[in-house]
Design a protein around this motif. Structure first.
Motif, PDB file in Angstrom:
ATOM      1  N   THR A 165       0.832  -1.205   0.000  1.00 52.90           N
ATOM      2  CA  THR A 165       0.000   0.000   0.000  1.00 52.90           C
ATOM      3  C   THR A 165       0.863   1.252   0.000  1.00 52.90           C
ATOM      4  O   THR A 165       0.607   2.206  -0.749  1.00 52.90           O
ATOM      5  CB  THR A 165      -0.926  -0.004   1.231  1.00 52.90           C
ATOM      6  N   TRP A 166       1.881   1.269   0.835  1.00 56.07           N
ATOM      7  CA  TRP A 166       2.790   2.429   0.943  1.00 56.07           C
ATOM      8  C   TRP A 166       3.485   2.704  -0.392  1.00 56.07           C
ATOM      9  O   TRP A 166       3.571   3.859  -0.835  1.00 56.07           O
ATOM     10  CB  TRP A 166       3.817   2.163   2.037  1.00 56.07           C
ATOM     11  N   GLU A 167       3.944   1.656  -1.039  1.00 59.40           N
ATOM     12  CA  GLU A 167       4.633   1.838  -2.318  1.00 59.40           C
ATOM     13  C   GLU A 167       3.704   2.403  -3.381  1.00 59.40           C
ATOM     14  O   GLU A 167       4.109   3.243  -4.195  1.00 59.40           O
ATOM     15  CB  GLU A 167       5.226   0.508  -2.776  1.00 59.40           C
ATOM     16  N   ARG A 168       2.458   1.956  -3.407  1.00 57.44           N
ATOM     17  CA  ARG A 168       1.495   2.491  -4.360  1.00 57.44           C
ATOM     18  C   ARG A 168       1.228   3.968  -4.080  1.00 57.44           C
ATOM     19  O   ARG A 168       1.152   4.794  -4.988  1.00 57.44           O
ATOM     20  CB  ARG A 168       0.202   1.696  -4.314  1.00 57.44           C
ATOM     21  N   ALA A 169       1.066   4.295  -2.792  1.00 54.70           N
ATOM     22  CA  ALA A 169       0.794   5.682  -2.416  1.00 54.70           C
ATOM     23  C   ALA A 169       1.950   6.605  -2.792  1.00 54.70           C
ATOM     24  O   ALA A 169       1.734   7.755  -3.215  1.00 54.70           O
ATOM     25  CB  ALA A 169       0.515   5.769  -0.922  1.00 54.70           C
ATOM     26  N   LYS A 170       3.171   6.118  -2.668  1.00 54.54           N
ATOM     27  CA  LYS A 170       4.344   6.940  -2.985  1.00 54.54           C
ATOM     28  C   LYS A 170       4.393   7.325  -4.461  1.00 54.54           C
ATOM     29  O   LYS A 170       5.080   8.281  -4.841  1.00 54.54           O
ATOM     30  CB  LYS A 170       5.629   6.179  -2.613  1.00 54.54           C
ATOM     31  N   MET A 171       3.652   6.617  -5.293  1.00 50.75           N
ATOM     32  CA  MET A 171       3.638   6.902  -6.728  1.00 50.75           C
ATOM     33  C   MET A 171       2.663   8.026  -7.095  1.00 50.75           C
ATOM     34  O   MET A 171       2.683   8.521  -8.222  1.00 50.75           O
ATOM     35  CB  MET A 171       3.283   5.641  -7.508  1.00 50.75           C
TER      36      MET A 171
ATOM     37  N   PRO B  99      -4.183  -2.978  -1.193  1.00 51.84           N
ATOM     38  CA  PRO B  99      -2.765  -2.880  -1.564  1.00 51.84           C
ATOM     39  C   PRO B  99      -2.495  -2.647  -3.039  1.00 51.84           C
ATOM     40  O   PRO B  99      -1.353  -2.350  -3.402  1.00 51.84           O
ATOM     41  CB  PRO B  99      -2.196  -4.243  -1.123  1.00 51.84           C
ATOM     42  N   LEU B 100      -3.504  -2.759  -3.890  1.00 48.38           N
ATOM     43  CA  LEU B 100      -3.305  -2.511  -5.319  1.00 48.38           C
ATOM     44  C   LEU B 100      -3.940  -1.192  -5.750  1.00 48.38           C
ATOM     45  O   LEU B 100      -4.205  -0.985  -6.932  1.00 48.38           O
ATOM     46  CB  LEU B 100      -3.876  -3.663  -6.151  1.00 48.38           C
ATOM     47  N   ILE B 101      -4.154  -0.296  -4.803  1.00 43.37           N
ATOM     48  CA  ILE B 101      -4.773   0.993  -5.129  1.00 43.37           C
ATOM     49  C   ILE B 101      -3.938   1.712  -6.185  1.00 43.37           C
ATOM     50  O   ILE B 101      -2.702   1.731  -6.128  1.00 43.37           O
ATOM     51  CB  ILE B 101      -4.924   1.867  -3.868  1.00 43.37           C
ATOM     52  N   GLU B 102      -4.618   2.299  -7.147  1.00 44.86           N
ATOM     53  CA  GLU B 102      -3.917   2.996  -8.221  1.00 44.86           C
ATOM     54  C   GLU B 102      -3.553   4.422  -7.800  1.00 44.86           C
ATOM     55  O   GLU B 102      -4.379   5.131  -7.221  1.00 44.86           O
ATOM     56  CB  GLU B 102      -4.788   3.054  -9.477  1.00 44.86           C
ATOM     57  N   PRO B 103      -2.331   4.873  -8.088  1.00 50.92           N
ATOM     58  CA  PRO B 103      -1.935   6.250  -7.768  1.00 50.92           C
ATOM     59  C   PRO B 103      -2.879   7.279  -8.385  1.00 50.92           C
ATOM     60  O   PRO B 103      -3.130   8.330  -7.799  1.00 50.92           O
ATOM     61  CB  PRO B 103      -0.528   6.368  -8.352  1.00 50.92           C
TER      62      PRO B 103
END
Length: 305
Positions: free
Chosen positions: A90-96, A159-163
């Motif tokens: 989730t964090w990595e997706r949000a960082k995008m 966890p697969l949320i799109e930026p």
């Protein structure tokens, strides 16, 4: 996406497939002509002055609330999704997301905090007394050194949320000064129509939320799913004006909120406006342990790393 074990982290960034990202880049604000709607609410002069200001709701922080204790799924943020903790994905997706100036994890659990620090996330420790993710975001906001205009509550169980979805709700709130809250919906699959874990939403013709429910809404006389009606599934991600977020915890619980166990209803019951955008997003929330296998199967089929 990048795999890792529960507390031994790899700091590599995730990358989405071209097909997954491109499917959501076409997000649209649902059913609204923003300029006309807001001009009615505020007056044309005030609206134009606000939209000309580059500083209006310009400072944005993304907060991922995470708690270990859960009645339905104990330790959910640390569950492995193809070898990596769900909270990291989730964090990595949000960082995008391009609209976020900072991304932090807000938790009351040291195991989660240690794991998040291991893969490089900023962590804010919050109290165990927070009743929901919104209250946890508010506490984290007060502890941050920098000041922000908008807070995005990013659900750790998507966890697969799109930026692009994150950016979409931020821009919707920035464009609607009469709203204090924004969120996203997508098309509801017929098989999820009566699943109480899949929250449904109805909106008005100007793109503002009317109601949220764990039951099917609207509900017709036949009591069956209408295959021709565009039912909407609520995605857990939401953003708030920070001034409203400071007010929210002080508002007493409301009857509809308590009955449906949905915090969005407290916002609506108290007369505040909530902007809704409709996006093309394949929702893969993790509500129960059984959902983990489903999401991993989807990731393999879609060539997510």
């Amino acid at each position: 996406m990048n795999p890792m074990s529960i507390c031994t982290s790899s700091s590599s960034s995730s990358s989405s497939t071209g097909s997954s990202s491109s499917s959501t880049k076409a997000w649209i604000v649902h059913g609204v002509v923003v300029g006309a709607a807001v001009a009615v609410a505020l007056g044309a002069h005030a609206y134009l002055a606000l939209t000309r200001s580059a500083k209006f709701r310009s400072r944005v922080v993304g907060i991922i609330p995470a708690r270990f204790a859960s009645s339905r799924f104990q330790g959910k943020p640390l569950v492995q999704i193809l070898g990596k903790p769900m909270i990291q994905r989730t964090w990595e997706r949000a960082k995008m997301a391009t609209t976020l100036d900072q991304v932090v994890v807000a938790t009351d659990d040291e195991k989660i905090a240690e794991c998040c620090r291991g893969f490089g996330a900023d962590v804010i420790m919050t109290s165990e007394s927070c009743q929901n993710g919104t209250e946890r975001c508010n506490e984290a906001l007060e502890k941050l050194e920098k000041k922000y205009d908008v807070v995005v509550n990013i659900q750790g169980d998507e966890p697969l949320i799109e930026p692009e979805v994150i950016d979409g709700i931020v821009k919707a709130l920035q464009a609607a000064p009469d709203a204090v809250f924004s969120t996203a919906v997508t098309s509801l699959k017929p098989e999820d129509a009566f699943d109480p874990n899949r929250v449904k939403c109805v909106v008005d013709t100007r793109g503002y939320a009317v109601y949220f429910s764990r039951g099917l809404i609207p509900y017709n006389k036949s009591g069956k799913v209408n295959p021709h009606f565009p039912y909407l599934l609520h995605l857990g991600i939401q953003s708030y004006d920070t001034k409203f977020l400071k007010i929210y915890p002080k508002l007493p619980p409301t009857p509809l909120q308590l009955e449906e166990d949905l915090e969005q209803l407290k916002v609506l019951e108290n007369g505040y406006k909530m902007k809704v955008i409709k996006v093309n997003h394949e929702a893969h929330g993790v509500d129960t342990p059984e959902d983990v296998e489903k999401i991993e199967r989807f990731m393999r089929e879609s060539n997510w790393s």
